[in-house]
Design a protein around this motif. Structure first.
Motif, mmCIF file in Angstrom:
data_model
loop_
_atom_site.group_PDB
_atom_site.id
_atom_site.type_symbol
_atom_site.label_atom_id
_atom_site.label_comp_id
_atom_site.label_asym_id
_atom_site.label_seq_id
_atom_site.Cartn_x
_atom_site.Cartn_y
_atom_site.Cartn_z
ATOM 1 N N LEU A 82 11.325 51.609 113.997
ATOM 2 C CA LEU A 82 12.553 52.230 114.480
ATOM 3 C C LEU A 82 13.756 51.513 113.901
ATOM 4 O O LEU A 82 13.762 50.279 113.774
ATOM 5 C CB LEU A 82 12.605 52.183 116.011
ATOM 6 C CG LEU A 82 11.534 52.985 116.753
ATOM 7 C CD1 LEU A 82 11.624 52.704 118.248
ATOM 8 C CD2 LEU A 82 11.669 54.475 116.471
ATOM 9 N N SER A 83 14.768 52.272 113.524
ATOM 10 C CA SER A 83 15.989 51.672 112.998
ATOM 11 C C SER A 83 16.761 51.006 114.129
ATOM 12 O O SER A 83 16.677 51.404 115.290
ATOM 13 C CB SER A 83 16.856 52.734 112.326
ATOM 14 O OG SER A 83 18.015 52.155 111.771
ATOM 15 N N ALA A 84 17.507 49.962 113.783
ATOM 16 C CA ALA A 84 18.326 49.238 114.759
ATOM 17 C C ALA A 84 19.520 48.653 114.030
ATOM 18 O O ALA A 84 19.460 48.381 112.826
ATOM 19 C CB ALA A 84 17.513 48.138 115.439
ATOM 20 N N PRO A 85 20.653 48.462 114.713
ATOM 21 C CA PRO A 85 21.843 47.880 114.074
ATOM 22 C C PRO A 85 21.525 46.525 113.439
ATOM 23 O O PRO A 85 20.888 45.668 114.050
ATOM 24 C CB PRO A 85 22.829 47.718 115.238
ATOM 25 C CG PRO A 85 22.404 48.738 116.244
ATOM 26 C CD PRO A 85 20.913 48.804 116.131
ATOM 27 N N GLY A 86 21.960 46.377 112.190
ATOM 28 C CA GLY A 86 21.764 45.111 111.494
ATOM 29 C C GLY A 86 20.360 44.857 110.995
ATOM 30 O O GLY A 86 20.065 43.770 110.505
ATOM 31 N N LEU B 110 15.743 54.212 104.619
ATOM 32 C CA LEU B 110 16.238 54.605 105.933
ATOM 33 C C LEU B 110 16.145 56.123 106.051
ATOM 34 O O LEU B 110 16.679 56.844 105.215
ATOM 35 C CB LEU B 110 17.686 54.156 106.127
ATOM 36 C CG LEU B 110 18.387 54.625 107.404
ATOM 37 C CD1 LEU B 110 17.689 54.053 108.633
ATOM 38 C CD2 LEU B 110 19.860 54.249 107.377
ATOM 39 N N ARG B 111 15.465 56.608 107.085
ATOM 40 C CA ARG B 111 15.313 58.038 107.302
ATOM 41 C C ARG B 111 15.930 58.395 108.652
ATOM 42 O O ARG B 111 15.585 57.809 109.675
ATOM 43 C CB ARG B 111 13.843 58.438 107.279
ATOM 44 C CG ARG B 111 13.196 58.275 105.901
ATOM 45 C CD ARG B 111 11.769 58.754 105.890
ATOM 46 N NE ARG B 111 11.211 58.696 104.546
ATOM 47 C CZ ARG B 111 9.937 58.969 104.249
ATOM 48 N NH1 ARG B 111 9.109 59.317 105.228
ATOM 49 N NH2 ARG B 111 9.513 58.892 103.011
ATOM 50 N N SER B 112 16.846 59.381 108.635
ATOM 51 C CA SER B 112 17.533 59.821 109.851
ATOM 52 C C SER B 112 17.373 61.321 110.006
ATOM 53 O O SER B 112 18.281 62.095 109.679
ATOM 54 C CB SER B 112 19.018 59.442 109.790
ATOM 55 O OG SER B 112 19.187 58.042 109.689
ATOM 56 N N PRO C 218 14.227 60.065 116.175
ATOM 57 C CA PRO C 218 14.952 58.804 115.982
ATOM 58 C C PRO C 218 14.903 58.349 114.521
ATOM 59 O O PRO C 218 13.949 58.632 113.785
ATOM 60 C CB PRO C 218 14.190 57.819 116.885
ATOM 61 C CG PRO C 218 13.453 58.671 117.859
ATOM 62 C CD PRO C 218 13.124 59.931 117.139
ATOM 63 N N ALA C 219 15.942 57.653 114.093
ATOM 64 C CA ALA C 219 15.985 57.106 112.738
ATOM 65 C C ALA C 219 14.946 55.997 112.603
ATOM 66 O O ALA C 219 14.689 55.233 113.537
ATOM 67 C CB ALA C 219 17.372 56.552 112.433
#
Length: 271
Positions: free
Chosen positions: A41-45, A85-87, A92-93
């Motif tokens: 899962l993508s996350a800030p930073g 990165l896939r959005s 969810p990204a």
């Protein structure tokens, strides 16, 4: 999931990254780099553009192990080679991490070289050293008067040498190995139909250019079974023509996702 992944970056466990894993695939083939495809899962930073500094970045040393019951099993040790990165609009990204083991360092541009009065071990040790790798060789001591590397990558050169000698070529950590297949995955694994063996297909044919027949088996096994490239497997309860025969694994695709833990494999009958 049936097992808990443990992800390391720069040789340090990353609990947040491990927790956010939603898919994991490791593909292993004889004499080729082992490849990892990790979806988190993508996350800030989470992504780092620079090749330096801590974080998920191209070039970062990366390892993956699985906690299966009381045991921890290493699945991959290498370095990150690509990040995507896939959005999507309806989910969810995620970040898709691609990595390869140390064998990929030998994927050089085509080169020419002449080796004189060296054994297979000497040649492998020299090539490994050029790429910052150690060498572990189990091959004969025969020295060759002249060996040419004629316009191929270092990996293709060593793969051809290994194949001609009936040996395997693989990497663990920062060590390059040349030796018999059983040295890569010692021991034997029994796969029983309906238990460890989830599906199977067996093919016997006479390949073009070969005098005898060849039997190959493929299928899917429970992911907790120790089915690795180089391992000897025996199939039980599948049929009289296959039971009790030994097969040597030449390719695996180990998967961990919402369906659980499983291993697709291909193996060839031992001569």
């Amino acid at each position: 999931m049936a097992a808990a992944p443990v992800v390391t970056l720069d040789s340090v466990e990353d609990p947040a990254l491990s927790r956010d894993v939603v898919g994991l695939v490791v593909r292993e083939r004889r004499r080729r780099p082992t490849r990892l495809r990790l979806t988190v899962l993508s996350a800030p930073g989470r992504l780092v553009d620079s090749e330096r500094g801590p974080g998920l970045r191209v070039g970062a040393p990366c390892g993956v192990s699985l906690d299966v019951g009381p045991s921890r099993v290493e699945w991959f040790d290498g370095a990150v080679t690509a990040l995507t990165l896939r959005s999507p609009a309806d989910a969810p990204a995620v970040v898709v991490v691609e990595a390869q083991d140390a064998l990929h360092r030998l994927c050089t541009p085509p080169r020419r070289h002449v080796w004189r009065d060296l054994s297979e071990g000497d040649i492998v040790t020299a090539v490994a050293g050029e790429h910052g790798l150690g060498a572990d060789v189990d091959a004969g001591p025969t020295a060759y008067r002249l060996v040419r590397q004629s316009g191929v990558s270092d990996l293709d050169f060593l793969r051809a040498r290994a194949r001609a000698a009936g040996l395997d070529l693989w990497a663990t950590g920062d060590t390059l190995h040349l030796g018999p297949p059983e040295g890569r995955s010692p021991g034997s694994v029994v796969l029983r139909w309906g238990r460890e063996l989830l599906s199977a297909r067996v093919r016997t044919d006479r390949p073009a250019g070969h005098d005898g027949v060849r039997t190959r088996v493929g299928g899917e096994a429970d992911g907790t079974a120790a089915v690795r490239v180089g391992a000897r497997v025996r199939l039980d309860d599948l049929g009289a023509s296959v039971d009790e025969r030994g097969f040597r694994v030449v390719e695996t695709r180990r998967v961990l996702d919402q369906r659980g833990l499983r291993t697709a494999f291909r193996a060839h009958a031992e001569e």
